[in-house]
Motif scaffolding. Structure first.
Motif, PDB file in Angstrom:
ATOM      1  N   LEU C  65       0.840  -1.201   0.000  1.00 20.93           N
ATOM      2  CA  LEU C  65       0.000   0.000   0.000  1.00 20.93           C
ATOM      3  C   LEU C  65       0.877   1.254   0.000  1.00 20.93           C
ATOM      4  N   GLU C  66       1.938   1.215   0.799  1.00 21.53           N
ATOM      5  CA  GLU C  66       2.853   2.354   0.878  1.00 21.53           C
ATOM      6  C   GLU C  66       3.537   2.576  -0.474  1.00 21.53           C
ATOM      7  N   ALA C  67       3.927   1.457  -1.113  1.00 22.37           N
ATOM      8  CA  ALA C  67       4.574   1.551  -2.427  1.00 22.37           C
ATOM      9  C   ALA C  67       3.604   2.135  -3.457  1.00 22.37           C
ATOM     10  N   LYS C  68       2.328   1.762  -3.332  1.00 25.21           N
ATOM     11  CA  LYS C  68       1.325   2.295  -4.270  1.00 25.21           C
ATOM     12  C   LYS C  68       1.092   3.779  -4.009  1.00 25.21           C
ATOM     13  N   SER C 111      12.574   4.502  -9.867  1.00 29.87           N
ATOM     14  CA  SER C 111      12.579   3.321  -8.997  1.00 29.87           C
ATOM     15  C   SER C 111      12.641   3.743  -7.540  1.00 29.87           C
ATOM     16  N   TRP C 112      12.079   2.903  -6.697  1.00 32.82           N
ATOM     17  CA  TRP C 112      12.109   3.166  -5.257  1.00 32.82           C
ATOM     18  C   TRP C 112      11.940   1.851  -4.511  1.00 32.82           C
ATOM     19  N   LYS C 113      12.309   1.882  -3.255  1.00 33.91           N
ATOM     20  CA  LYS C 113      12.197   0.683  -2.417  1.00 33.91           C
ATOM     21  C   LYS C 113      11.302   0.997  -1.232  1.00 33.91           C
ATOM     22  N   THR C 114      10.405   0.088  -0.927  1.00 27.16           N
ATOM     23  CA  THR C 114       9.566   0.266   0.261  1.00 27.16           C
ATOM     24  C   THR C 114       9.857  -0.895   1.207  1.00 27.16           C
ATOM     25  N   PRO C 115      10.266  -0.614   2.427  1.00 22.93           N
ATOM     26  CA  PRO C 115      10.594  -1.730   3.328  1.00 22.93           C
ATOM     27  C   PRO C 115       9.361  -2.504   3.791  1.00 22.93           C
ATOM     28  N   ILE C 116       9.454  -3.826   3.747  1.00 24.28           N
ATOM     29  CA  ILE C 116       8.388  -4.698   4.270  1.00 24.28           C
ATOM     30  C   ILE C 116       8.671  -4.927   5.753  1.00 24.28           C
ATOM     31  N   ASN C 117       9.904  -5.328   6.028  1.00 26.44           N
ATOM     32  CA  ASN C 117      10.393  -5.483   7.406  1.00 26.44           C
ATOM     33  C   ASN C 117      11.897  -5.214   7.365  1.00 26.44           C
ATOM     34  N   ASP C 118      12.613  -5.602   8.396  1.00 25.58           N
ATOM     35  CA  ASP C 118      14.054  -5.287   8.364  1.00 25.58           C
ATOM     36  C   ASP C 118      14.855  -6.201   7.446  1.00 25.58           C
ATOM     37  N   ARG C 119      14.198  -7.217   6.865  1.00 24.31           N
ATOM     38  CA  ARG C 119      14.933  -8.124   5.993  1.00 24.31           C
ATOM     39  C   ARG C 119      14.559  -7.990   4.520  1.00 24.31           C
ATOM     40  N   GLN C 120      13.370  -7.465   4.255  1.00 26.76           N
ATOM     41  CA  GLN C 120      12.892  -7.429   2.868  1.00 26.76           C
ATOM     42  C   GLN C 120      12.336  -6.074   2.472  1.00 26.76           C
ATOM     43  N   ASN C 121      12.428  -5.808   1.184  1.00 27.81           N
ATOM     44  CA  ASN C 121      11.861  -4.577   0.609  1.00 27.81           C
ATOM     45  C   ASN C 121      11.038  -4.935  -0.617  1.00 27.81           C
ATOM     46  N   ILE C 122      10.167  -4.016  -0.994  1.00 33.06           N
ATOM     47  CA  ILE C 122       9.511  -4.158  -2.301  1.00 33.06           C
ATOM     48  C   ILE C 122      10.268  -3.205  -3.220  1.00 33.06           C
ATOM     49  N   LEU C 136       7.795  -1.873 -14.636  1.00 30.87           N
ATOM     50  CA  LEU C 136       8.855  -2.776 -15.085  1.00 30.87           C
ATOM     51  C   LEU C 136       9.134  -3.855 -14.048  1.00 30.87           C
ATOM     52  N   SER C 137       9.039  -3.456 -12.799  1.00 32.15           N
ATOM     53  CA  SER C 137       9.337  -4.418 -11.734  1.00 32.15           C
ATOM     54  C   SER C 137       8.588  -4.037 -10.465  1.00 32.15           C
ATOM     55  N   TRP C 138       8.009  -5.028  -9.825  1.00 30.99           N
ATOM     56  CA  TRP C 138       7.308  -4.811  -8.539  1.00 30.99           C
ATOM     57  C   TRP C 138       7.502  -6.108  -7.765  1.00 30.99           C
ATOM     58  N   ARG C 139       8.656  -6.219  -7.156  1.00 35.50           N
ATOM     59  CA  ARG C 139       9.015  -7.511  -6.564  1.00 35.50           C
ATOM     60  C   ARG C 139       9.678  -7.364  -5.207  1.00 35.50           C
ATOM     61  N   THR C 140       9.634  -8.440  -4.476  1.00 36.48           N
ATOM     62  CA  THR C 140      10.279  -8.403  -3.157  1.00 36.48           C
ATOM     63  C   THR C 140      11.752  -8.769  -3.317  1.00 36.48           C
ATOM     64  N   VAL C 141      12.579  -8.047  -2.615  1.00 33.20           N
ATOM     65  CA  VAL C 141      14.020  -8.348  -2.611  1.00 33.20           C
ATOM     66  C   VAL C 141      14.501  -8.324  -1.163  1.00 33.20           C
ATOM     67  N   SER C 142      15.565  -9.065  -0.900  1.00 31.70           N
ATOM     68  CA  SER C 142      16.122  -9.030   0.460  1.00 31.70           C
ATOM     69  C   SER C 142      16.845  -7.700   0.645  1.00 31.70           C
ATOM     70  N   SER C 143      16.928  -7.269   1.851  1.00 33.53           N
ATOM     71  CA  SER C 143      17.549  -5.975   2.134  1.00 33.53           C
ATOM     72  C   SER C 143      18.995  -5.940   1.668  1.00 33.53           C
ATOM     73  N   GLY C 144      19.674  -7.081   1.758  1.00 32.25           N
ATOM     74  CA  GLY C 144      21.083  -7.097   1.364  1.00 32.25           C
ATOM     75  C   GLY C 144      21.313  -7.740   0.016  1.00 32.25           C
ATOM     76  N   GLU C 145      20.255  -7.825  -0.813  1.00 28.20           N
ATOM     77  CA  GLU C 145      20.391  -8.532  -2.086  1.00 28.20           C
ATOM     78  C   GLU C 145      21.237  -7.759  -3.091  1.00 28.20           C
ATOM     79  N   THR C 146      22.143  -8.494  -3.727  1.00 30.48           N
ATOM     80  CA  THR C 146      22.976  -7.869  -4.755  1.00 30.48           C
ATOM     81  C   THR C 146      22.387  -8.209  -6.110  1.00 30.48           C
ATOM     82  N   GLU C 147      22.896  -7.576  -7.129  1.00 30.00           N
ATOM     83  CA  GLU C 147      22.387  -7.826  -8.480  1.00 30.00           C
ATOM     84  C   GLU C 147      22.669  -9.280  -8.900  1.00 30.00           C
ATOM     85  N   GLU C 148      23.867  -9.762  -8.534  1.00 26.06           N
ATOM     86  CA  GLU C 148      24.254 -11.123  -8.912  1.00 26.06           C
ATOM     87  C   GLU C 148      24.066 -12.049  -7.726  1.00 26.06           C
TER      88      GLU C 148
END
Lengths: 159, 150, 157
Positions: C65-68, C111-122, C136-148
């Motif tokens: 909701l925050e991301a929207k 692009s922007w990131k919205t935190p879900i919790n301390d481990r994940q972002n949208i 283009l993208s609306w997905r969950t990623v880990s807070s420390g996720e790298t491109e590779e």
């Protein structure tokens, strides 16, 4: 060498037996009450977990469908086969398995839609309450939203 | 009336009564243990079934949320494309399986890693979202999840 | 002989001996306690698991909701502007918290990131082009996720 018990006359041993029986039953009664409570608590916890699990899946489905359609009536129809007129609030009676059940409402799912101050953004508040509880205590709630751009239709906005 | 015969009779009756009480107590204990064991079995079985089917649905929906592109191949096969790799999630032999392929290879729904046991897995598109249903041990869960459907 | 027989008759065990009941009760109580403890532990684990899952669902949709809300804010800024290089519009975009933009040859990517919790972002990425936007993208990623992100990619049998 006779044992002390065997030297007790038959009537005395019976008294001893009955006395032991009374003490055992008393102790067993107390222990059973505690253990029964533990079993009841486990059963209640297990049932509550099942409910919570189903409520969260139900809320997730409602949030996803609402996000894709932006319509409360379409959400209610897709999820529960309910036909509702355009309104801001829908209360759905559900059974313990989170299936639409107008006869026996173990749970009540209330979906309320409100317009956000940002144009085109709608917020949906999903609240689950106990259908048998008069106080209407909230069991689980989720806030979700849908953004439908006010000026143009955009493909893929569901994401 | 109070002769040795009647005393012996009283003793026999008393011992029979105590024996009967003991037997009743033993039976009650046996019944209580059986009931407790079945209650434990029910709670534990409920946990296992709930865990398997709910975790399968949660796992798949979380994978969809984290993936770049989602493709429903059949009722029990899902393809998730991401940067550099493709994930196939499918149902076979009473379980949910997952296999990762490098991008460019043609993915096949066989082999891979066994994730959760599930008697049934149903994946379908509905209202622009993916509807995932998993069933195990009589416990069934369904959830919708948006994905970049291709 | 007779006297002995009489003595045995008087001290003959009548019914159940003392102690058996107590032993049985101790055994049954131990069994019941063990079963109750196992049941409670299983139920508590189940509750913990479902509470964590339910909490995550609520957190995810709150973040969604925050991301929207951010999307709506960005859309209201960019949609009113026909030139994606407009300084005023880009300055307004800078004020949107967490939003990063990139001017493309055929539009504007935000692009922007919205935190879900301390481990994940949208992680959200949208592209404005010809007055419309595309996600283009609306997905969950880990807070420390790298491109590779290193993954156990299947490389054959």
């Amino acid at each position: 060498m006779k044992s002390p018990i065997k030297s007790v006359p038959a009537g005395g041993r019976l008294n001893l037996f009955f006395m032991e029986m009374i003490i055992v039953l008393l102790f067993f009664g107390i222990a059973s009450a505690v253990i029964l409570n533990a079993f009841a608590a486990s059963d209640r916890l297990s049932r509550e977990s099942g409910w919570l699990e189903r409520m969260s899946f139900c809320a997730q489905s409602a949030a996803e469908v609402f996000s894709a359609t932006g319509s409360l009536s379409e959400t209610a129809e897709e999820l529960f086969g309910l036909t509702v007129s355009d309104s801001d609030e829908v209360v759905v009676p559900l059974d313990e398995g989170c299936v639409y059940s107008p006869e026996s409402a173990a749970l009540l799912m209330t979906m309320t839609v409100s317009e956000d101050k940002t144009e085109g953004l709608m917020e949906m508040h999903i609240v689950f309450t106990d259908g048998n509880d008069e106080s209407g205590e909230t069991l689980y709630e989720v806030r979700s939203g849908a953004y439908l751009p006010p000026k143009r239709a955009v493909n893929g906005i569901g994401r | 009336m109070n002769g040795p015969g009647s005393k012996r009779l009283a003793e026999t009756v008393s011992s029979a009564a105590s024996m009967t009480l003991f037997l009743i107590f033993s039976m009650c204990c046996l019944i209580i243990i059986t009931v407790a064991a079945s209650a434990y079995g029910r709670i534990s079985g409920n946990y296992d079934n709930t865990f398997n089917s709910a975790a399968a649905v949660r796992y798949i929906t979380n994978k969809i949320r984290a993936s770049g592109e989602t493709e429903v191949i059949s009722e029990s096969e899902l393809l998730l494309r991401d940067d550099g790799y493709v994930t196939v999630i499918y149902h076979s032999e009473g379980a949910v399986w997952e296999r990762l392929y490098p991008e460019g290879e043609s993915p096949v729904a066989s082999g891979g890693e066994r994730m959760f046991s599930a008697e049934k897995l149903l994946i379908e598109e509905s209202e622009g979202a993916v509807r995932v249903t998993a069933e195990d041990g009589g416990s069934s869960f369904t959830a919708y999840c948006r994905g970049s459907l291709s | 002989m007779d006297g002995k027989a009489d003595g045995r008759k008087n001290s003959r065990p009548a019914g159940i001996g003392t102690g058996y009941l107590s032993l049985m009760m101790i055994f049954v109580t131990l069994c019941l306690t063990a079963l109750a403890a196992l049941s409670f532990s299983a139920a508590r684990n189940e509750k913990k698991f479902s509470a964590r899952s339910a909490d995550y669902t609520a957190e995810y949709y709150a973040a969604d909701l925050e991301a929207k809300r951010t999307l709506a804010e960005i859309d209201s800024i960019v949609s009113g502007c026909s030139d994606y290089r407009d300084f005023m519009m880009l300055a307004e975009l800078d004020e949107v918290s967490g939003a990063e933009y990139e001017i493309l040859h055929d539009g504007l990517a935000v692009s922007w990131k919205t935190p879900i919790n301390d481990r994940q972002n949208i992680l959200c990425r949208i592209k404005f082009s010809a007055g419309e936007f595309e996600i283009l993208s609306w997905r969950t990623v880990s807070s420390g996720e790298t491109e590779e992100a290193p993954l156990g990619v299947w490389l054959g049998e």
